[in-house]
Design a protein around this motif. Sequence first.
Motif, PDB file in Angstrom:
ATOM      1  N   GLY A 161     -31.667  51.234  81.572  1.00  0.00           N
ATOM      2  CA  GLY A 161     -32.511  51.683  82.679  1.00  0.00           C
ATOM      3  C   GLY A 161     -32.016  51.137  83.994  1.00  0.00           C
ATOM      4  O   GLY A 161     -32.117  51.779  85.037  1.00  0.00           O
ATOM      5  N   GLY A 162     -31.471  49.933  83.926  1.00  0.00           N
ATOM      6  CA  GLY A 162     -30.924  49.305  85.120  1.00  0.00           C
ATOM      7  C   GLY A 162     -29.716  50.031  85.669  1.00  0.00           C
ATOM      8  O   GLY A 162     -29.453  49.982  86.872  1.00  0.00           O
ATOM      9  N   ILE A 168     -28.903  42.634  95.827  1.00  0.00           N
ATOM     10  CA  ILE A 168     -28.815  43.987  95.271  1.00  0.00           C
ATOM     11  C   ILE A 168     -27.470  44.184  94.573  1.00  0.00           C
ATOM     12  O   ILE A 168     -27.403  44.708  93.462  1.00  0.00           O
ATOM     13  CB  ILE A 168     -29.026  45.044  96.373  1.00  0.00           C
ATOM     14  N   ASP A 169     -26.399  43.738  95.215  1.00  0.00           N
ATOM     15  CA  ASP A 169     -25.066  43.900  94.628  1.00  0.00           C
ATOM     16  C   ASP A 169     -24.914  43.106  93.329  1.00  0.00           C
ATOM     17  O   ASP A 169     -24.276  43.585  92.385  1.00  0.00           O
ATOM     18  CB  ASP A 169     -23.986  43.493  95.627  1.00  0.00           C
ATOM     19  N   VAL A 170     -25.506  41.913  93.272  1.00  0.00           N
ATOM     20  CA  VAL A 170     -25.454  41.125  92.040  1.00  0.00           C
ATOM     21  C   VAL A 170     -26.168  41.881  90.917  1.00  0.00           C
ATOM     22  O   VAL A 170     -25.667  41.970  89.793  1.00  0.00           O
ATOM     23  CB  VAL A 170     -26.071  39.722  92.248  1.00  0.00           C
ATOM     24  N   PHE A 171     -27.333  42.458  91.202  1.00  0.00           N
ATOM     25  CA  PHE A 171     -28.048  43.239  90.188  1.00  0.00           C
ATOM     26  C   PHE A 171     -27.227  44.451  89.751  1.00  0.00           C
ATOM     27  O   PHE A 171     -27.146  44.749  88.561  1.00  0.00           O
ATOM     28  CB  PHE A 171     -29.414  43.710  90.692  1.00  0.00           C
ATOM     29  N   VAL A 172     -26.623  45.147  90.705  1.00  0.00           N
ATOM     30  CA  VAL A 172     -25.817  46.328  90.380  1.00  0.00           C
ATOM     31  C   VAL A 172     -24.659  45.938  89.467  1.00  0.00           C
ATOM     32  O   VAL A 172     -24.395  46.607  88.457  1.00  0.00           O
ATOM     33  CB  VAL A 172     -25.311  47.015  91.671  1.00  0.00           C
ATOM     34  N   ALA A 208     -26.069  45.158  85.972  1.00  0.00           N
ATOM     35  CA  ALA A 208     -26.521  46.357  85.262  1.00  0.00           C
ATOM     36  C   ALA A 208     -25.350  47.193  84.773  1.00  0.00           C
ATOM     37  O   ALA A 208     -25.360  47.684  83.647  1.00  0.00           O
ATOM     38  CB  ALA A 208     -27.433  47.191  86.160  1.00  0.00           C
ATOM     39  N   LEU A 209     -24.336  47.348  85.605  1.00  0.00           N
ATOM     40  CA  LEU A 209     -23.200  48.176  85.211  1.00  0.00           C
ATOM     41  C   LEU A 209     -22.327  47.492  84.163  1.00  0.00           C
ATOM     42  O   LEU A 209     -21.686  48.168  83.357  1.00  0.00           O
ATOM     43  CB  LEU A 209     -22.364  48.546  86.437  1.00  0.00           C
ATOM     44  N   CYS A 210     -22.310  46.167  84.152  1.00  0.00           N
ATOM     45  CA  CYS A 210     -21.485  45.435  83.178  1.00  0.00           C
ATOM     46  C   CYS A 210     -22.184  45.246  81.836  1.00  0.00           C
ATOM     47  O   CYS A 210     -21.511  45.091  80.820  1.00  0.00           O
ATOM     48  CB  CYS A 210     -21.090  44.068  83.732  1.00  0.00           C
ATOM     49  N   THR A 211     -23.503  45.258  81.802  1.00  0.00           N
ATOM     50  CA  THR A 211     -24.210  44.992  80.547  1.00  0.00           C
ATOM     51  C   THR A 211     -24.668  46.243  79.819  1.00  0.00           C
ATOM     52  O   THR A 211     -25.016  46.158  78.643  1.00  0.00           O
ATOM     53  CB  THR A 211     -25.437  44.087  80.779  1.00  0.00           C
ATOM     54  N   ILE A 257     -22.600  57.626  89.527  1.00  0.00           N
ATOM     55  CA  ILE A 257     -23.330  56.918  88.478  1.00  0.00           C
ATOM     56  C   ILE A 257     -24.554  57.727  88.060  1.00  0.00           C
ATOM     57  O   ILE A 257     -24.842  57.875  86.878  1.00  0.00           O
ATOM     58  CB  ILE A 257     -23.740  55.507  88.941  1.00  0.00           C
ATOM     59  N   LEU A 258     -25.272  58.277  89.019  1.00  0.00           N
ATOM     60  CA  LEU A 258     -26.455  59.079  88.700  1.00  0.00           C
ATOM     61  C   LEU A 258     -26.095  60.351  87.940  1.00  0.00           C
ATOM     62  O   LEU A 258     -26.886  60.836  87.133  1.00  0.00           O
ATOM     63  CB  LEU A 258     -27.220  59.418  89.977  1.00  0.00           C
ATOM     64  N   LYS A 259     -24.913  60.889  88.177  1.00  0.00           N
ATOM     65  CA  LYS A 259     -24.465  62.085  87.451  1.00  0.00           C
ATOM     66  C   LYS A 259     -23.839  61.737  86.105  1.00  0.00           C
ATOM     67  O   LYS A 259     -23.515  62.620  85.331  1.00  0.00           O
ATOM     68  CB  LYS A 259     -23.450  62.873  88.297  1.00  0.00           C
ATOM     69  N   GLY A 260     -23.632  60.427  85.831  1.00  0.00           N
ATOM     70  CA  GLY A 260     -23.074  60.001  84.553  1.00  0.00           C
ATOM     71  C   GLY A 260     -21.558  60.080  84.489  1.00  0.00           C
ATOM     72  O   GLY A 260     -20.998  60.138  83.396  1.00  0.00           O
ATOM     73  N   ALA A 261     -20.880  60.085  85.623  1.00  0.00           N
ATOM     74  CA  ALA A 261     -19.420  60.162  85.635  1.00  0.00           C
ATOM     75  C   ALA A 261     -18.822  58.889  85.048  1.00  0.00           C
ATOM     76  O   ALA A 261     -19.256  57.777  85.368  1.00  0.00           O
ATOM     77  CB  ALA A 261     -18.919  60.369  87.061  1.00  0.00           C
ATOM     78  N   ALA A 262     -17.823  59.051  84.181  1.00  0.00           N
ATOM     79  CA  ALA A 262     -17.201  57.917  83.499  1.00  0.00           C
ATOM     80  C   ALA A 262     -16.520  56.967  84.479  1.00  0.00           C
ATOM     81  O   ALA A 262     -16.554  55.755  84.310  1.00  0.00           O
ATOM     82  CB  ALA A 262     -16.203  58.423  82.466  1.00  0.00           C
ATOM     83  N   TRP A 263     -15.915  57.490  85.515  1.00  0.00           N
ATOM     84  CA  TRP A 263     -15.187  56.667  86.482  1.00  0.00           C
ATOM     85  C   TRP A 263     -16.117  55.831  87.353  1.00  0.00           C
ATOM     86  O   TRP A 263     -15.730  54.820  87.918  1.00  0.00           O
ATOM     87  CB  TRP A 263     -14.327  57.539  87.396  1.00  0.00           C
ATOM     88  N   ALA A 264     -17.370  56.245  87.455  1.00  0.00           N
ATOM     89  CA  ALA A 264     -18.277  55.650  88.436  1.00  0.00           C
ATOM     90  C   ALA A 264     -18.718  54.235  88.081  1.00  0.00           C
ATOM     91  O   ALA A 264     -18.962  53.429  88.973  1.00  0.00           O
ATOM     92  CB  ALA A 264     -19.501  56.546  88.620  1.00  0.00           C
ATOM     93  N   ARG A 265     -18.804  53.920  86.798  1.00  0.00           N
ATOM     94  CA  ARG A 265     -19.247  52.565  86.436  1.00  0.00           C
ATOM     95  C   ARG A 265     -18.251  51.513  86.889  1.00  0.00           C
ATOM     96  O   ARG A 265     -18.618  50.522  87.509  1.00  0.00           O
ATOM     97  CB  ARG A 265     -19.468  52.448  84.940  1.00  0.00           C
ATOM     98  N   GLY A 266     -16.986  51.700  86.563  1.00  0.00           N
ATOM     99  CA  GLY A 266     -15.955  50.745  86.983  1.00  0.00           C
ATOM    100  C   GLY A 266     -15.831  50.674  88.491  1.00  0.00           C
ATOM    101  O   GLY A 266     -15.725  49.592  89.077  1.00  0.00           O
ATOM    102  N   ALA A 267     -15.871  51.841  89.112  1.00  0.00           N
ATOM    103  CA  ALA A 267     -15.801  51.880  90.575  1.00  0.00           C
ATOM    104  C   ALA A 267     -17.033  51.218  91.180  1.00  0.00           C
ATOM    105  O   ALA A 267     -16.942  50.552  92.213  1.00  0.00           O
ATOM    106  CB  ALA A 267     -15.677  53.328  91.055  1.00  0.00           C
TER     107      ALA A 267
END
Length: 161
Positions: free
Chosen positions: A37-38, A139-143, A146-149, A100-110
């Motif tokens: 959810g994060g 905010i950036d720490v949370f982002v 969330a993206l790493c976990t 990220i909202l569209k679920g693009a694979a590249w977006a998490r790493g970016a």
Amino acid sequence: MSRPRSPHVAVQHAPAAASRPADPRPGGDPGSPWAAGGTVFAGVLLFVDGVLGVLKGIAGIASNDVYTRINDYVFKFSVTSWGWIHLILGVVLILVGWGILKGAAWARGAGVALASLNLIANFMWLPYTPVWAIVTIAIDVFVIWALCTDRSSEDDWARSG
């Protein structure tokens, strides 16, 4: 003559472990629901942080009097330079947040990379607007967390989206 079968047939009970739903990914941990959810929330935060970065950048470019000038600071740039940095970083954050909202694979790493860059930029920006810089760093720490976990796969995103 054989006896008719009883309507009550003995049912074998499966062990308790077999009654749990199968793991969605072979050999994988489904990850924390908070992280899953994060991740969506991280996309929203990146998008909003990008919009605010664009506004912060436009304000810095348009007027040198918007932000406090710092005389003896190691990371001192002109307010206009900071404006361009925040504007460009903001536009890229908007694009990655949307990805990220569209679920693009590249977006998490970016997203992790850009949230890290944004965190560093806002650390350097601390003397200009300390409260807003600290909020953005949080905010950036949370982002990043969330993206790493979040360990859900892109296929899970496609099914749920």
